[in-house]
Scaffold this motif. Structure first.
Motif, PDB file in Angstrom:
ATOM      1  N   ASN A   1       0.820  -1.215   0.000  1.00 33.54           N
ATOM      2  CA  ASN A   1       0.000   0.000   0.000  1.00 33.54           C
ATOM      3  C   ASN A   1       0.853   1.263   0.000  1.00 33.54           C
ATOM      4  N   ALA A   2       2.002   1.201   0.705  1.00 36.67           N
ATOM      5  CA  ALA A   2       2.851   2.383   0.768  1.00 36.67           C
ATOM      6  C   ALA A   2       3.443   2.733  -0.584  1.00 36.67           C
ATOM      7  N   LYS A   3       3.734   1.722  -1.392  1.00 37.43           N
ATOM      8  CA  LYS A   3       4.315   1.979  -2.714  1.00 37.43           C
ATOM      9  C   LYS A   3       3.310   2.566  -3.682  1.00 37.43           C
ATOM     10  N   SER A   4       2.064   2.167  -3.549  1.00 40.27           N
ATOM     11  CA  SER A   4       1.047   2.613  -4.496  1.00 40.27           C
ATOM     12  C   SER A   4       0.301   3.868  -4.039  1.00 40.27           C
ATOM     13  N   ASP A   5       0.419   4.245  -2.766  1.00 39.95           N
ATOM     14  CA  ASP A   5      -0.309   5.388  -2.234  1.00 39.95           C
ATOM     15  C   ASP A   5       0.665   6.558  -2.055  1.00 39.95           C
ATOM     16  N   LEU A   6       0.448   7.645  -2.791  1.00 41.00           N
ATOM     17  CA  LEU A   6       1.339   8.796  -2.708  1.00 41.00           C
ATOM     18  C   LEU A   6       1.240   9.498  -1.366  1.00 41.00           C
ATOM     19  N   ARG A   7       0.146   9.320  -0.649  1.00 40.75           N
ATOM     20  CA  ARG A   7       0.008   9.955   0.657  1.00 40.75           C
ATOM     21  C   ARG A   7       1.016   9.412   1.664  1.00 40.75           C
ATOM     22  N   GLN A   8       1.470   8.190   1.450  1.00 40.59           N
ATOM     23  CA  GLN A   8       2.459   7.613   2.357  1.00 40.59           C
ATOM     24  C   GLN A   8       3.822   8.286   2.208  1.00 40.59           C
ATOM     25  N   MET A   9       4.019   8.954   1.076  1.00 44.54           N
ATOM     26  CA  MET A   9       5.301   9.616   0.827  1.00 44.54           C
ATOM     27  C   MET A   9       5.291  11.081   1.278  1.00 44.54           C
ATOM     28  N   ALA A  10       4.261  11.513   1.980  1.00 42.01           N
ATOM     29  CA  ALA A  10       4.151  12.910   2.406  1.00 42.01           C
ATOM     30  C   ALA A  10       5.248  13.243   3.413  1.00 42.01           C
ATOM     31  N   GLY A  11       5.609  14.503   3.434  1.00 42.29           N
ATOM     32  CA  GLY A  11       6.614  14.956   4.394  1.00 42.29           C
ATOM     33  C   GLY A  11       8.023  14.518   4.044  1.00 42.29           C
ATOM     34  N   GLY A  12       8.263  14.107   2.805  1.00 46.37           N
ATOM     35  CA  GLY A  12       9.606  13.715   2.407  1.00 46.37           C
ATOM     36  C   GLY A  12       9.977  12.296   2.795  1.00 46.37           C
ATOM     37  N   TYR A  13       9.006  11.456   3.167  1.00 48.05           N
ATOM     38  CA  TYR A  13       9.314  10.077   3.537  1.00 48.05           C
ATOM     39  C   TYR A  13       9.829   9.332   2.326  1.00 48.05           C
ATOM     40  N   ASN A  14      10.815   8.483   2.544  1.00 48.84           N
ATOM     41  CA  ASN A  14      11.462   7.770   1.459  1.00 48.84           C
ATOM     42  C   ASN A  14      11.574   6.303   1.823  1.00 48.84           C
ATOM     43  N   LEU A  15      11.104   5.446   0.931  1.00 50.17           N
ATOM     44  CA  LEU A  15      11.204   4.004   1.184  1.00 50.17           C
ATOM     45  C   LEU A  15      12.656   3.545   1.238  1.00 50.17           C
ATOM     46  N   HIS A  16      13.534   4.183   0.504  1.00 50.50           N
ATOM     47  CA  HIS A  16      14.934   3.784   0.523  1.00 50.50           C
ATOM     48  C   HIS A  16      15.544   3.976   1.909  1.00 50.50           C
ATOM     49  N   GLU A  17      15.102   5.007   2.608  1.00 48.14           N
ATOM     50  CA  GLU A  17      15.572   5.222   3.971  1.00 48.14           C
ATOM     51  C   GLU A  17      15.087   4.094   4.887  1.00 48.14           C
ATOM     52  N   TYR A  18      13.854   3.644   4.644  1.00 45.39           N
ATOM     53  CA  TYR A  18      13.321   2.521   5.431  1.00 45.39           C
ATOM     54  C   TYR A  18      14.131   1.256   5.155  1.00 45.39           C
ATOM     55  N   TYR A  19      14.462   1.009   3.871  1.00 43.65           N
ATOM     56  CA  TYR A  19      15.280  -0.160   3.536  1.00 43.65           C
ATOM     57  C   TYR A  19      16.644  -0.089   4.223  1.00 43.65           C
ATOM     58  N   THR A  20      17.236   1.099   4.224  1.00 42.88           N
ATOM     59  CA  THR A  20      18.567   1.263   4.817  1.00 42.88           C
ATOM     60  C   THR A  20      18.549   0.940   6.303  1.00 42.88           C
ATOM     61  N   ARG A  21      17.572   1.496   7.025  1.00 42.80           N
ATOM     62  CA  ARG A  21      17.515   1.263   8.471  1.00 42.80           C
ATOM     63  C   ARG A  21      17.154  -0.196   8.795  1.00 42.80           C
ATOM     64  N   THR A  22      16.265  -0.782   8.023  1.00 42.22           N
ATOM     65  CA  THR A  22      15.863  -2.164   8.287  1.00 42.22           C
ATOM     66  C   THR A  22      17.024  -3.130   8.084  1.00 42.22           C
ATOM     67  N   MET A  23      17.773  -2.972   6.983  1.00 47.07           N
ATOM     68  CA  MET A  23      18.907  -3.853   6.738  1.00 47.07           C
ATOM     69  C   MET A  23      19.995  -3.632   7.778  1.00 47.07           C
ATOM     70  N   PHE A  24      20.186  -2.394   8.209  1.00 47.76           N
ATOM     71  CA  PHE A  24      21.183  -2.135   9.251  1.00 47.76           C
ATOM     72  C   PHE A  24      20.822  -2.857  10.548  1.00 47.76           C
TER      73      PHE A  24
END
Length: 365
Positions: A295-318
């Protein structure tokens, strides 16, 4: 009716049009009907007029511009052919030339590079105010330009004189280089002609020797070729030496001069001092398949405020790989053992180990 053009009307009058639509405001001649019609402009108002009307109206002396609502006094010596099709560019170039003739200081007159840059910024601000400013802003910039001219007339004249001298030296240098190239071309041409004559003479000598002697023809021919090659190589060495002397004389190299080194390219500021935080235990991909992120990938509202999925990937893998660099047994074994005093009786303490975990991080977080 006001005889002064407003800023909007002035810019509208300078808007580039099709050259075939040029019409003289006086005689109404059209370039569409007469391709040889030549239009001239005056820096006072930049209104186009044909050369015939300019000669007729302004030969006897200054006269007002014939364009309606302009009325500026024009002189014949001020008219010239427009270099740019866009008269706004033509006007800006003329203004830059006029301002540059007053603000003509050099970089070596300033103590620091920052002062030089501040001076250039100030000059560019005056140019912008005159080109794009409102009438009041243009008048203020013109007053500032006039005040600087009156207060620095001696320096302006001195810099103008130095500029003329430098331009003259540059022209002399270019003429000398051009003459040197011409002389080298003539020398090469003479050498080629001499080489051709020498080859023909050698060929005639070989033919005479073949006709008048009883020796081996192949041997005579080989010997003649060796002579020709030897002369050609000697001539080539002389030409190379002359070329080196020409280049040395043109460059005017002196001993003891410091070698000019290009300044090191300024790199962007690195707050981590060059440390590489690239993960060593895994390779971070651009995207991962996860049902929780659909849902986060397909919903642009989830990207509000400058949120970035790549940042989520970085923290999760770390967080997933952060524990791989921690070995509790080695951490405990490296700790110094506490020894109790034999004269003091103490109750056996509860065995409680406080482990200080020293984690090697692969990420900046």
């Amino acid at each position: 009716m006001s005889r002064k053009l407003s800023k909007s009307s002035l810019l509208d009058s300078l808007t580039p049009d099709d050259p075939l639509n040029d019409v003289c405001p006086v005689c109404k001649s059209n370039r569409y009907l007469n391709r040889d019609l030549q239009f001239l402009i005056n820096p006072e108002c930049y209104h186009k007029m044909c050369s015939t009307c300019v000669d007729r109206l302004f030969t006897s002396g200054p006269a007002p511009c014939p364009v309606i609502s302009c009325g500026k006094t024009l002189r014949k010596k001020g008219f010239h052919k427009a270099f740019f099709a866009d008269l706004r560019v033509e006007r800006e170039v003329d203004i830059r030339k006029r301002v540059g003739a007053v603000f003509n200081r050099r970089q070596d007159e300033f103590e620091t590079l920052g002062d030089w840059n501040d001076y250039l910024e100030e000059v560019e601000g005056i140019v912008f105010d005159i080109v794009e400013g409102s009438p009041k802003v243009r008048q203020a910039a013109e007053r500032k330009l006039a005040a600087y001219r009156e207060g620095n007339l001696k320096d302006i004249e001195e810099n103008r004189r130095q500029g003329i001298e430098e331009a003259e030296r540059e022209r002399r240098r270019e003429r000398a280089e051009k003459e040197a190239r011409r002389q080298r071309a003539l020398a090469m041409k003479r050498e080629e002609e001499e080489e051709k004559l020498d080859i023909r003479k050698s060929q005639r000598d070989v033919l005479e020797r073949l006709a008048n002697s009883n020796g081996d023809a192949n041997q005579i021919t080989k010997q003649a070729r060796k002579v020709i090659l030897k002369k050609s190589s000697a001539r080539r060495n002389i030409a190379e030496a002359a070329e080196e002397s020409y280049s040395a004389r043109d460059s005017l190299a002196f001993r003891g001069l410091k070698k000019k080194q290009a300044p090191a390219e300024e790199k962007p500021y690195d707050p981590f001092g060059g440390l590489d935080f690239t993960p060593s235990r895994y390779v971070l991909q651009d995207d991962y398949e996860n049902e929780w992120l659909g849902n986060a990938k397909s919903d642009l509202r989830q990207m509000a405020g400058g949120y970035n999925l790549h940042e989520y990937y970085t923290r999760t893998m770390f967080e997933a790989f952060s524990g791989l660099g921690v070995f509790i047994e080695d951490e405990v074994a490296d700790r110094p053992q506490a020894h109790a005093s034999p004269t003091v009786k103490t109750e056996p303490p509860i065995k409680k180990i406080k482990v200080e975990v020293k984690m090697e991080s692969d990420d900046v977080f």
